[in-house]
Design a protein around this motif. Structure first.
Motif, PDB file in Angstrom:
ATOM      1  N   LYS A 173       0.851  -1.304   0.012  1.00 22.23           N
ATOM      2  CA  LYS A 173       0.017   0.111  -0.005  1.00 22.23           C
ATOM      3  C   LYS A 173       0.970   1.374   0.048  1.00 22.23           C
ATOM      4  N   LEU A 174       2.104   1.263   0.465  1.00 24.95           N
ATOM      5  CA  LEU A 174       2.903   2.419   0.373  1.00 24.95           C
ATOM      6  C   LEU A 174       4.185   2.147  -0.690  1.00 24.95           C
ATOM      7  N   THR A 175       4.492   3.448  -1.232  1.00 27.05           N
ATOM      8  CA  THR A 175       5.641   3.718  -2.070  1.00 27.05           C
ATOM      9  C   THR A 175       6.861   3.506  -1.440  1.00 27.05           C
ATOM     10  N   VAL A 176       8.077   3.086  -2.192  1.00 26.19           N
ATOM     11  CA  VAL A 176       9.220   3.455  -1.497  1.00 26.19           C
ATOM     12  C   VAL A 176       9.569   4.942  -0.933  1.00 26.19           C
ATOM     13  N   ALA A 177       9.110   5.880  -1.765  1.00 23.62           N
ATOM     14  CA  ALA A 177       9.067   7.095  -1.214  1.00 23.62           C
ATOM     15  C   ALA A 177       8.581   7.398  -0.095  1.00 23.62           C
ATOM     16  N   GLN A 178       7.197   6.868   0.233  1.00 27.09           N
ATOM     17  CA  GLN A 178       6.510   7.021   1.382  1.00 27.09           C
ATOM     18  C   GLN A 178       7.202   6.206   2.729  1.00 27.09           C
ATOM     19  N   SER A 179       7.645   5.122   2.287  1.00 28.19           N
ATOM     20  CA  SER A 179       8.395   4.259   3.428  1.00 28.19           C
ATOM     21  C   SER A 179       9.332   5.163   3.892  1.00 28.19           C
ATOM     22  N   MET A 180      10.343   5.526   2.924  1.00 25.30           N
ATOM     23  CA  MET A 180      11.570   6.179   3.365  1.00 25.30           C
ATOM     24  C   MET A 180      11.076   7.560   4.166  1.00 25.30           C
ATOM     25  N   SER A 181      10.131   8.064   3.765  1.00 22.88           N
ATOM     26  CA  SER A 181       9.670   9.380   4.366  1.00 22.88           C
ATOM     27  C   SER A 181       9.068   9.138   5.835  1.00 22.88           C
ATOM     28  N   ASN A 182       8.697   7.876   6.200  1.00 18.95           N
ATOM     29  CA  ASN A 182       8.080   7.475   7.377  1.00 18.95           C
ATOM     30  C   ASN A 182       9.174   7.272   8.377  1.00 18.95           C
ATOM     31  N   LEU A 183      10.213   6.486   7.799  1.00 22.43           N
ATOM     32  CA  LEU A 183      11.426   6.346   8.534  1.00 22.43           C
ATOM     33  C   LEU A 183      12.161   7.337   8.862  1.00 22.43           C
ATOM     34  N   GLU A 184      12.385   8.304   8.031  1.00 21.98           N
ATOM     35  CA  GLU A 184      12.985   9.511   8.221  1.00 21.98           C
ATOM     36  C   GLU A 184      12.362  10.330   9.438  1.00 21.98           C
ATOM     37  N   ARG A 185      10.962  10.218   9.432  1.00 18.30           N
ATOM     38  CA  ARG A 185      10.317  10.939  10.630  1.00 18.30           C
ATOM     39  C   ARG A 185      10.631  10.251  11.668  1.00 18.30           C
ATOM     40  N   VAL A 186      10.703   9.049  11.835  1.00 21.60           N
ATOM     41  CA  VAL A 186      10.895   8.234  13.009  1.00 21.60           C
ATOM     42  C   VAL A 186      12.452   8.444  13.499  1.00 21.60           C
ATOM     43  N   VAL A 187      13.269   8.368  12.565  1.00 24.32           N
ATOM     44  CA  VAL A 187      14.790   8.832  12.945  1.00 24.32           C
ATOM     45  C   VAL A 187      14.657  10.037  13.475  1.00 24.32           C
ATOM     46  N   GLY A 188      14.220  11.031  12.689  1.00 24.95           N
ATOM     47  CA  GLY A 188      14.057  12.424  13.355  1.00 24.95           C
ATOM     48  C   GLY A 188      13.845  12.584  14.564  1.00 24.95           C
ATOM     49  N   ARG A 189      12.871  12.132  15.021  1.00 20.92           N
ATOM     50  CA  ARG A 189      12.145  11.954  16.339  1.00 20.92           C
ATOM     51  C   ARG A 189      12.878  11.526  17.292  1.00 20.92           C
ATOM     52  N   LEU A 190      13.599  10.365  17.006  1.00 22.07           N
ATOM     53  CA  LEU A 190      14.605   9.694  18.106  1.00 22.07           C
ATOM     54  C   LEU A 190      15.666  10.589  18.218  1.00 22.07           C
ATOM     55  N   LEU A 191      16.381  11.421  17.202  1.00 17.85           N
ATOM     56  CA  LEU A 191      17.351  12.271  17.610  1.00 17.85           C
ATOM     57  C   LEU A 191      16.824  13.241  18.144  1.00 17.85           C
ATOM     58  N   GLU A 192      15.738  14.067  17.997  1.00 19.83           N
ATOM     59  CA  GLU A 192      15.243  15.123  18.755  1.00 19.83           C
ATOM     60  C   GLU A 192      15.066  14.742  20.110  1.00 19.83           C
ATOM     61  N   ALA A 193      14.633  13.480  20.496  1.00 22.63           N
ATOM     62  CA  ALA A 193      14.604  13.057  21.734  1.00 22.63           C
ATOM     63  C   ALA A 193      15.833  13.013  22.453  1.00 22.63           C
ATOM     64  N   GLY A 194      16.972  12.811  21.718  1.00 18.87           N
ATOM     65  CA  GLY A 194      18.232  12.914  22.413  1.00 18.87           C
ATOM     66  C   GLY A 194      18.940  11.503  22.384  1.00 18.87           C
ATOM     67  N   ALA A 195      18.530  10.540  21.419  1.00 19.11           N
ATOM     68  CA  ALA A 195      19.023   9.365  21.244  1.00 19.11           C
ATOM     69  C   ALA A 195      20.391   9.599  20.852  1.00 19.11           C
ATOM     70  N   LEU A 196      21.402   8.702  21.473  1.00 25.96           N
ATOM     71  CA  LEU A 196      22.872   8.699  21.131  1.00 25.96           C
ATOM     72  C   LEU A 196      23.174   8.270  20.036  1.00 25.96           C
ATOM     73  N   GLN A 197      22.677   6.962  19.898  1.00 24.51           N
ATOM     74  CA  GLN A 197      22.898   5.938  18.804  1.00 24.51           C
ATOM     75  C   GLN A 197      21.785   5.352  18.232  1.00 24.51           C
ATOM     76  N   VAL A 198      21.300   5.713  16.727  1.00 24.21           N
ATOM     77  CA  VAL A 198      20.307   4.926  15.957  1.00 24.21           C
ATOM     78  C   VAL A 198      20.669   4.091  14.981  1.00 24.21           C
TER      79      VAL A 198
END
Length: 286
Positions: free
Chosen positions: A176-201
């Motif tokens: 149901k999702l394109t590769v671009a949509q999947s990558m955008s979702n993963l980028e959001r997750v990574v971005g939130r982890l970094l904003e929350a202060g994760a040291l290593q993702v």
């Protein structure tokens, strides 16, 4: 081959220096890394300083340093295993493999970093495995990257020091999702982890689907390629390519999950572990 010590011969001064240093706290010697265990240090002290060893030597040399290391981890490390059924440790939609990759990963981290304690976090307590400190996780069966992106904030009730992100297989399975949509979702997750202060993702390239000619495998391949080629532009984000680590016999009958004998999940644990070790040098190089 392990060298036997000779009580009548003096111990090598160089080996003794290694042993003494390995028994000191890291801060005392001004280093950020230590031997993995005193047994390995003792092996060096007994004269085995060869760079070529067999598995029976129980010696692990320093891994090659990474070009850019992420921030170092504290003594008490919180780990967030994040994803879908592969994080939960499922065998299929109704059964689990005890602890999935999390239990063998915890054992390896304990062995490799004896000065640190490791505790997992996450909203889920299903399939806890046999390592109580690593029982919790954030893996939900059948979830896509879109679902993960929607709930990531709820998983950040405290700051994870390490995040293990493995998601995308269900995007291919459901189609149901394109590769671009999947990558955008993963980028959001990574971005939130970094904003929350994760040291290593650590972002995994998902394990492949078997056989490779299956429709789901063909859908997954472009996302695997996009993740493999992704430059996250941040030393705190590291890619772990799991796409080729399983052999055909390591899969469950569905060709998506690792099998019931635990070998596939153990290989996933090894991939996480090797990446964490490479990003956190903890041995003394002489």
């Amino acid at each position: 081959m392990r060298h036997e010590s000779n009580s009548s011969a003096p111990r090598p001064r160089r080996g003794l220096r290694i042993l003494v240093l390995s028994l000191l706290p890291c801060w005392a010697v001004g280093l950020h890394a230590c031997f993995q265990s005193h047994d390995r240090a003792a092996t060096y002290a007994n004269g085995n300083t060869s760079s070529t060893t067999s598995a029976s030597d129980n010696v692990e040399l320093c891994p090659a340093p990474m070009s850019a290391l992420p921030p170092s981890l504290p003594a008490q490390v919180r780990v967030l295993p994040l994803g879908d059924s592969l994080t939960r440790g499922a065998l299929n939609g109704a059964q689990d493999v005890s602890g999935g990759y999390r239990t063998p990963l915890y054992r390896s981290l304990e062995s490799s970093f004896p000065a640190k304690s490791w505790t997992s976090m996450g909203s889920q307590s299903t399939n806890p495995g046999s390592a109580p400190d690593f029982a919790r996780h954030a893996g939900i069966n059948a979830e896509t990257t879109a679902g993960l992106a929607q709930r990531i904030d709820a998983e950040l009730t405290s700051t994870p020091h390490v995040a293990l992100l493995l998601s995308g297989t269900n995007d291919a399975y459901q189609g149901k999702l394109t590769v671009a949509q999947s990558m955008s979702n993963l980028e959001r997750v990574v971005g939130r982890l970094l904003e929350a202060g994760a040291l290593q993702v650590y972002v995994a390239v998902p394990i492949s689907v078997h056989p490779p000619t299956a429709t789901v495998a063909l859908r997954l391949a472009p996302l695997q390629r996009a993740l493999r080629e992704k430059d996250w532009g941040n030393a705190r984000v590291l890619t772990v390519d799991m796409s080729q680590i399983l052999a055909p016999e390591d899969y469950a009958p569905d060709g998506i999950h690792p099998g019931s004998n635990g070998v596939g999940y153990a290989k996933m644990a090894r991939a996480w572990h090797e990446s964490i070790v490479a990003a956190n040098p903890h041995c003394i190089a002489f």
